[in-house]
Write a protein that holds these residues in place. Structure first.
Motif, PDB file in Angstrom:
ATOM      1  N   ALA A  44       0.826  -1.215   0.000  1.00  0.00           N
ATOM      2  CA  ALA A  44       0.000   0.000   0.000  1.00  0.00           C
ATOM      3  C   ALA A  44       0.857   1.261   0.000  1.00  0.00           C
ATOM      4  CB  ALA A  44      -0.914   0.013   1.221  1.00  0.00           C
ATOM      5  N   THR A  45       0.280   2.319  -0.548  1.00  0.00           N
ATOM      6  CA  THR A  45       0.834   3.665  -0.401  1.00  0.00           C
ATOM      7  C   THR A  45      -0.220   4.501   0.314  1.00  0.00           C
ATOM      8  OG1 THR A  45       2.156   3.502  -2.416  1.00  0.00           O
ATOM      9  CG2 THR A  45       1.673   5.716  -1.596  1.00  0.00           C
ATOM     10  N   TRP A  55      -8.425  17.725  -2.129  1.00  0.00           N
ATOM     11  CA  TRP A  55      -8.984  16.481  -1.616  1.00  0.00           C
ATOM     12  C   TRP A  55      -8.769  15.308  -2.568  1.00  0.00           C
ATOM     13  CZ3 TRP A  55     -10.477  15.640   3.262  1.00  0.00           C
ATOM     14  CH2 TRP A  55     -10.686  16.748   4.067  1.00  0.00           C
ATOM     15  N   ASP A  56      -7.638  15.344  -3.270  1.00  0.00           N
ATOM     16  CA  ASP A  56      -7.300  14.227  -4.152  1.00  0.00           C
ATOM     17  C   ASP A  56      -7.012  13.005  -3.278  1.00  0.00           C
ATOM     18  OD1 ASP A  56      -6.112  12.375  -5.833  1.00  0.00           O
ATOM     19  OD2 ASP A  56      -5.110  13.899  -7.032  1.00  0.00           O
ATOM     20  N   PRO A  57      -7.780  11.918  -3.435  1.00  0.00           N
ATOM     21  CA  PRO A  57      -7.581  10.756  -2.563  1.00  0.00           C
ATOM     22  C   PRO A  57      -6.322   9.963  -2.854  1.00  0.00           C
ATOM     23  CG  PRO A  57      -9.255  10.280  -4.189  1.00  0.00           C
ATOM     24  CD  PRO A  57      -8.916  11.735  -4.351  1.00  0.00           C
ATOM     25  N   GLY A  58      -5.653  10.255  -3.988  1.00  0.00           N
ATOM     26  CA  GLY A  58      -4.396   9.557  -4.236  1.00  0.00           C
ATOM     27  C   GLY A  58      -4.192   9.188  -5.679  1.00  0.00           C
ATOM     28  N   ASP A  59      -3.778   7.958  -5.903  1.00  0.00           N
ATOM     29  CA  ASP A  59      -3.380   7.564  -7.252  1.00  0.00           C
ATOM     30  C   ASP A  59      -4.557   7.368  -8.195  1.00  0.00           C
ATOM     31  OD1 ASP A  59      -4.411   5.311  -6.118  1.00  0.00           O
ATOM     32  OD2 ASP A  59      -2.624   4.075  -6.401  1.00  0.00           O
ATOM     33  N   PRO A  72       1.458  11.576  -1.824  1.00  0.00           N
ATOM     34  CA  PRO A  72       1.814  10.333  -1.147  1.00  0.00           C
ATOM     35  C   PRO A  72       2.757  10.572   0.033  1.00  0.00           C
ATOM     36  CG  PRO A  72       3.101  10.576  -3.139  1.00  0.00           C
ATOM     37  CD  PRO A  72       2.131  11.726  -3.121  1.00  0.00           C
ATOM     38  N   LEU A  73       2.695   9.660   1.001  1.00  0.00           N
ATOM     39  CA  LEU A  73       3.625   9.669   2.118  1.00  0.00           C
ATOM     40  C   LEU A  73       4.739   8.674   1.845  1.00  0.00           C
ATOM     41  CD1 LEU A  73       0.812  10.694   3.276  1.00  0.00           C
ATOM     42  CD2 LEU A  73       1.639   9.939   5.495  1.00  0.00           C
ATOM     43  N   THR A  74       5.815   8.789   2.562  1.00  0.00           N
ATOM     44  CA  THR A  74       6.903   7.816   2.475  1.00  0.00           C
ATOM     45  C   THR A  74       6.994   7.067   3.802  1.00  0.00           C
ATOM     46  OG1 THR A  74       8.543   9.450   3.219  1.00  0.00           O
ATOM     47  CG2 THR A  74       8.203   9.220   0.840  1.00  0.00           C
ATOM     48  N   SER A  75       7.642   5.907   3.774  1.00  0.00           N
ATOM     49  CA  SER A  75       7.737   5.082   4.979  1.00  0.00           C
ATOM     50  C   SER A  75       9.179   4.674   5.229  1.00  0.00           C
ATOM     51  CB  SER A  75       6.849   3.839   4.821  1.00  0.00           C
ATOM     52  OG  SER A  75       6.912   3.032   5.963  1.00  0.00           O
ATOM     53  N   PRO A  76      10.012   5.611   5.698  1.00  0.00           N
ATOM     54  CA  PRO A  76      11.431   5.303   5.864  1.00  0.00           C
ATOM     55  C   PRO A  76      11.744   4.410   7.062  1.00  0.00           C
ATOM     56  CG  PRO A  76      10.953   7.536   6.604  1.00  0.00           C
ATOM     57  CD  PRO A  76       9.688   7.012   5.986  1.00  0.00           C
ATOM     58  N   ARG A  98      -5.710   5.169   1.016  1.00  0.00           N
ATOM     59  CA  ARG A  98      -4.758   4.306   0.329  1.00  0.00           C
ATOM     60  C   ARG A  98      -4.917   4.439  -1.179  1.00  0.00           C
ATOM     61  NH1 ARG A  98      -7.199   0.272   2.529  1.00  0.00           N
ATOM     62  NH2 ARG A  98      -6.831  -1.015   0.683  1.00  0.00           N
ATOM     63  N   GLY A  99      -5.450   5.566  -1.638  1.00  0.00           N
ATOM     64  CA  GLY A  99      -5.452   5.807  -3.074  1.00  0.00           C
ATOM     65  C   GLY A  99      -6.803   6.030  -3.711  1.00  0.00           C
ATOM     66  N   SER A 100      -7.906   5.866  -2.963  1.00  0.00           N
ATOM     67  CA  SER A 100      -9.212   6.149  -3.549  1.00  0.00           C
ATOM     68  C   SER A 100     -10.187   6.515  -2.442  1.00  0.00           C
ATOM     69  CB  SER A 100      -9.743   4.949  -4.343  1.00  0.00           C
ATOM     70  OG  SER A 100     -10.376   4.013  -3.488  1.00  0.00           O
ATOM     71  N   ILE A 101     -11.372   6.981  -2.844  1.00  0.00           N
ATOM     72  CA  ILE A 101     -12.366   7.342  -1.847  1.00  0.00           C
ATOM     73  C   ILE A 101     -12.864   6.126  -1.087  1.00  0.00           C
ATOM     74  CG2 ILE A 101     -13.116   9.397  -3.099  1.00  0.00           C
ATOM     75  CD1 ILE A 101     -15.501   7.829  -4.132  1.00  0.00           C
TER      76      ILE A 101
END
Length: 543
Positions: A44-45, A55-59, A72-76, A98-101
């Motif tokens: 997941a992203t 309010w763009d839900p993502g990809d 997007p967030l990163t997960s270092p 996680r990328g959509s509504i």
């Protein structure tokens, strides 16, 4: 601005872009660190979606535009992180997805989570925890969220009585369309046109739901006359040939064309080439300032594309899901139920047959990513998730209160009867004359488990005071039995695996409590029955 007959699509050009933020001396930076639940898929992203990025839900993008606002967030180091900049003193609302509504965050009780708020008052770090994702049920509820296969359908759709066959709006050339869409040089390239063309205008239209491929339509004048001729690149090779002539714009009614054009989609990582029927016609009587091109004299053209139509069936109750050719089903869809059984899906005044996750309505009502419920048979459902290619849909029990108001203090409870986990019959009629605490809960629900010690204390203190507790467990039998073995909960428990009792009592989230008096009237609800308030509230009524 675009016109649309069926899909009302919204584009807002933001003064602040997260992808290219203008940092001024009075700007503030906030770092968001986010913990996510175990149900989060490994691949997941996580996305920050809020008033800073349309309010763009993502990809999945936003509306019809390919302009990119996704953040997007990163997960270092095991936590998801993003740093955002905004003017000092500004306040912004946001949620995580996680990328959509459909896979936006929810509360741990799997009920709607209002948008978060943050003030950009000074540089700081904000720690957030996502409790649950709205498309990911706990294992104990997975059977109650059915996955339904969808098949291709061809229903009749009407809008205020007019039959609708697809979506239609203006075509644009690159200069005009750039106000809405971020074109690439590759997608707008034209390899060759006939040498006889003396003036050309190239129009572009997206025809794929999963790629950025654009269909080429060209209007041209030639060295043999002064009329505009319209051509459609029917083989998708970016070469306009004389054989691809569609119509000539003259004083006649023959100014429209219809035919197949190639469509390339990416499905499960594989390239699939198909075709779709494209319609092109001359636009007439457009409103002021609506133009396909800023080039003087260039024709204004309209395109049309068919809907993608699917049918599903749950417990012998059919429903339909409709999307546009250019949208994945999980980006935008409309769900229909033919309630009046007239073999027509109706939109418009007086119709209740269509349900849609409308971005515009979400903004107006401040209910960001709240998906509407619909009725099939006697039950209410909402979309939990849907395959982007329209092959399947997952439903989850919906919110009946969108049709009827929620129960409140002073209401008479619905008449009910059930079988306890110990196989004993019990009903509201049997419990008349007692105070009864109705507890709608599930072992998958963190706050429900946290409340058990308080419920145990209340039961032990008041069980001889004309008082009973009835738990309605929204989960499967195996999970409930295991939980009751682990925790000592000696009151009545009814399995509500299908959510029937929760629906009957208009439950919107878990846990939900109602205290019912001996006459069957609700005397206390939610706030006064939770946590430390439970015992004092019961004492008020029982002593």
């Amino acid at each position: 601005m675009r016109l649309s007959i069926f899909f009302a699509l919204l584009t807002i050009l933001l003064p602040i872009s997260l992808l290219g933020q203008n940092i001024s001396p009075d700007s503030v930076k906030i770092t968001f660190k986010v913990s996510v639940p175990e149900s989060t898929p490994e691949n997941a992203t996580i996305y920050w979606a809020g008033s800073l990025n349309n309010w763009d839900p993502g990809d999945q993008g936003f509306g019809f535009s390919s302009k990119e606002f996704a953040q997007p967030l990163t997960s270092p180091n095991g936590h998801w992180v993003v740093t955002l900049t905004a003017p000092k003193g500004s306040t912004h609302s946001y949620k995580y997805t996680r990328g959509s509504i459909y896979n936006a965050e929810e509360k741990s009780g799997f009920n709607f989570r209002p948008a978060r708020k943050v003030e950009f008052d000074h540089d700081k770090t904000v720690h957030d925890t996502v409790e649950a994702w709205r498309d990911k049920p706990p294992k104990s509820l997975s059977d109650s969220w059915p996955i339904i296969q969808l098949d291709t359908a061809n229903p009749t759709i009407t809008y205020n009585g007019t039959v609708m066959n697809g979506s239609s709006t203006l075509l644009y050339d690159k200069q005009m369309g750039s106000k809405f869409v971020e074109y690439t040089d590759e997608s707008t390239s034209v390899k060759k046109v006939p040498e006889s063309f003396t003036k050309t205008v190239h129009y572009y239209q997206k025809v794929s739901a999963t790629t950025d491929d654009l269909q080429l339509i060209t209007a041209a004048k030639t060295n043999t006359d002064t009329l505009w001729h319209v051509y459609v690149d029917t083989d998708g090779n970016k070469i306009i040939e004389k054989s691809e002539h569609a119509f000539t714009i003259a004083d006649s009614n023959n100014t429209k064309w219809s035919g197949p054009v190639p469509v390339r989609n990416i499905i499960d990582g594989e390239t699939v080439i198909d075709s779709v029927i494209l319609k092109v016609k001359l636009a007439k009587n457009l409103p002021a300032n609506y133009r396909s091109s800023a080039i003087k004299g260039a024709p204004d053209l309209i395109y049309g594309l068919p809907f993608k139509e699917r049918i599903g069936t749950l417990n012998n109750n059919p429903f339909y899901v409709i999307s546009s050719t250019t949208s994945p089903f999980n980006t935008f869809n409309r769900l229909f139920v033919d309630y009046n059984n007239n073999d027509t899906l109706e939109i418009g005044s007086g119709s209740n047959e269509v349900y849609v996750a409308d971005f515009n309505k979400m903004h107006k009502k401040k209910k960001f990513y709240q998906i509407p419920s619909f009725q099939l048979g006697q039950k209410f459902w909402t979309i939990a998730d849907i395959d982007p290619h329209g092959r399947w849909i997952r439903l989850r029990p919906g919110d009946r209160s969108q049709k009827r108001r929620a129960l409140k203090k002073g209401d008479k409870i619905p008449s009910w009867k059930g079988i306890t986990i110990n196989n004993n019959a019990i009903s509201s009629k049997q419990l008349q004359g007692q105070y009864v605490l109705l507890d709608f809960w599930g072992s998958w629900c963190g706050p429900c488990i946290d409340a058990i010690p308080k419920l145990q204390k209340a039961y032990n203190q008041f069980k001889t005071e004309n008082f009973e507790i009835v738990g309605f467990a929204y989960e499967n039998e195996k999970s409930l039995t295991k939980t009751l073995e682990k925790y000592k909960m000696p009151w009545f428990h009814i399995l509500d695996e299908e959510g029937d009792f929760g629906s009957q009592f208009l439950v919107q989230g878990y846990p939900t409590y109602y205290l019912v008096d001996p006459d069957g009237k609700i005397v206390e609800t939610e706030n006064t029955l939770q946590g430390k308030k439970l015992i004092p509230t019961l004492e008020k009524h029982l002593k």
